[in-house]
Write an enzyme that holds these catalytic residues in place. Sequence first.
Site, PDB file in Angstrom:
ATOM      1  NE  ARG A  20      -3.823  -2.404   2.057  1.00 49.81           N
ATOM      2  CZ  ARG A  20      -3.797  -3.710   1.781  1.00 49.81           C
ATOM      3  NH1 ARG A  20      -2.636  -4.340   1.653  1.00 49.81           N
ATOM      4  NH2 ARG A  20      -4.918  -4.393   1.622  1.00 49.81           N
ATOM      5  NE  ARG A  64      -4.426 -16.658  -4.939  1.00 51.89           N
ATOM      6  CZ  ARG A  64      -3.837 -15.947  -3.988  1.00 51.89           C
ATOM      7  NH1 ARG A  64      -2.534 -15.701  -4.070  1.00 51.89           N
ATOM      8  NH2 ARG A  64      -4.515 -15.479  -2.966  1.00 51.89           N
ATOM      9  CD  GLN A  98      -5.359 -10.052  -1.913  1.00 47.37           C
ATOM     10  OE1 GLN A  98      -5.964 -10.653  -2.801  1.00 47.37           O
ATOM     11  NE2 GLN A  98      -4.242 -10.515  -1.407  1.00 47.37           N
ATOM     12  CG  ASP A 113      -2.354 -14.141   5.077  1.00 49.02           C
ATOM     13  OD1 ASP A 113      -3.062 -14.758   4.256  1.00 49.02           O
ATOM     14  OD2 ASP A 113      -2.039 -12.948   4.923  1.00 49.02           O
ATOM     15  CE  LYS A 147      -6.241 -16.035   1.484  1.00 51.61           C
ATOM     16  NZ  LYS A 147      -6.370 -14.603   1.193  1.00 51.61           N
ATOM     17  NE  ARG A 154       0.982 -15.465   4.442  1.00 56.30           N
ATOM     18  CZ  ARG A 154       1.790 -14.466   4.796  1.00 56.30           C
ATOM     19  NH1 ARG A 154       2.698 -14.659   5.731  1.00 56.30           N
ATOM     20  NH2 ARG A 154       1.686 -13.279   4.240  1.00 56.30           N
TER      21      ARG A 154
HETATM   22  C1  S3P Z   1      -3.988  -9.160   1.917  1.00 53.29           C
HETATM   23  C2  S3P Z   1      -5.232  -9.620   2.207  1.00 53.29           C
HETATM   24  C3  S3P Z   1      -5.544 -11.044   2.431  1.00 53.29           C
HETATM   25  C4  S3P Z   1      -4.294 -11.848   2.735  1.00 53.29           C
HETATM   26  C5  S3P Z   1      -3.159 -11.525   1.811  1.00 53.29           C
HETATM   27  C6  S3P Z   1      -2.813 -10.044   1.871  1.00 53.29           C
HETATM   28  C7  S3P Z   1      -3.819  -7.718   1.652  1.00 53.29           C
HETATM   29  O1  S3P Z   1      -6.177 -11.556   1.297  1.00 53.29           O
HETATM   30  O2  S3P Z   1      -4.581 -13.230   2.664  1.00 53.29           O
HETATM   31  O3  S3P Z   1      -2.012 -12.260   2.178  1.00 53.29           O
HETATM   32  O4  S3P Z   1      -2.672  -7.229   1.657  1.00 53.29           O
HETATM   33  O5  S3P Z   1      -4.825  -7.048   1.439  1.00 53.29           O
HETATM   34  P1  S3P Z   1      -7.768 -11.346   1.084  1.00 53.29           P
HETATM   35  O6  S3P Z   1      -8.018  -9.903   1.163  1.00 53.29           O
HETATM   36  O7  S3P Z   1      -8.072 -11.882  -0.284  1.00 53.29           O
HETATM   37  O8  S3P Z   1      -8.400 -12.149   2.181  1.00 53.29           O
END
Ligand code: S3P
Length: 429
Positions: free
Chosen positions: A26, A123, A170, A315, A342, A388
């Site tokens: 970000r 994905r 995300q 995670d 994932k 992971r």
């Molecule tokens: C993340 C959000 C998570 C997480 C990923 C990083 C992020 O995914 O599993 O490792 O940085 O916004 P989701 O938002 O799809 O759950």
Amino acid sequence: MEHRIKPAARLRGEITCPGDKSISHRAVLFGALAEGGTRVSNFLFAEDCLGTVECLRRLGVHIEADPAAKALTINGRGLHGLREPNDILNAGNSATTMRSMLGLLAGQPFFSAITGDASLRGRPMRRVVEPLRSMGATILGRQGGDRAPLAINGGGLVGIDYELPVASAQIRLALLLAGLFAEGRTSIRGGRLARDHSERLLRCMGADLAFGEDQVSIAPSPLHPVEISIPGDLSSAAFLMAAAAILPGSQVVVRGVGLNPTRAGFLSVLNSMGAMIIESDLTELSNEPRGNLSVSGTELLGMEVEASRIPAMIDEAPLIAVVGTQARGVTRVSGAEELRVKETDRITAICSQLRLMGAAIEEEEGGFAVTGPSRLTGREVDSFGDHRIAMALAVAALCASGETVISSWECVDISFPGFGEVLESLTHS
Ligand code: S3P
């Protein structure tokens, strides 16, 4: 590359773990859109975040990287300064990169295309493609636009009012980025429990954000360059904390780790299972709480982890399976179906490999049930190239008898370069 791990009696020591992966993505994304230079300290120099840096460089953003100092300087180009990339962008293994770039690219008045590695190309992307299409972007891709490679003709967006189908940070990040370029307000409902780093940082940078109950909205607004200090990644610290928790007599201190409540689910589960966790030196920088954590190993008890707790530990959920093998009674995780989409299907991956090591673990649709404590045996196990899973298996290896050999170990560089060395430096036999 294989990695061999021998059992350990306990873990002892103090470490500072690498910068937070989510916040690093970000910081560079928002910094690229800011009006001037943003300096980032404790940036995570790992493959996923460097993928985002590279994509932004290809859009014309000048980014100076100083890996030794863990620092980045981003010469932000403002909201309207990006240029059409002259080749296909590559997000590597990182869904955060691909989904956030889709939101950003949807807002740009030019053509772009993005792909990723074999795991990322498998994905689901519809979750961001669909709302971006309803904002006005044209996005084409395999399987009707659900799978990369994806091609984007952006620009001319209008704000929408969107209810998230899954509690995913995300998707929220992608829509907030697109919302910076859309006419009117873009409003996102749901997903309150997912990590809120985007909102915290955008707020620091002066974005026009408004909050309602389980809702956030954004309107086009300039982003101010700021100094961003990134805390240590709690998701990386979690592996060391889990290892300390399952080896009685251990004590590990992790310094300067992010303690954002939307990420802290694993801490509360570990605590409820009986681990001793002490927080100290709590502060807040760049709108993110952080502090030191001390974890001591003792006898653990199994527990039920329900769906409502999953977003704050998504995670870390596979790691609960490892901890569960050493806890008395049944540990069950449910409502974690998202783990199946994932980097690999993390439910099948962790259950199959722990079973190979002798764990009493049953795979369930939305999680697993593990009965402990059980004596694990070192085996040749498969990380499936998922960082992971590789690190979770390394933790399991510490309490197994004999040596464990983990495949495709290089994948730990995705989020925690040097993890093997850090773990070894804390290990006492
Ligand atoms: C993340 C959000 C998570 C997480 C990923 C990083 C992020 O995914 O599993 O490792 O940085 O916004 P989701 O938002 O799809 O759950």
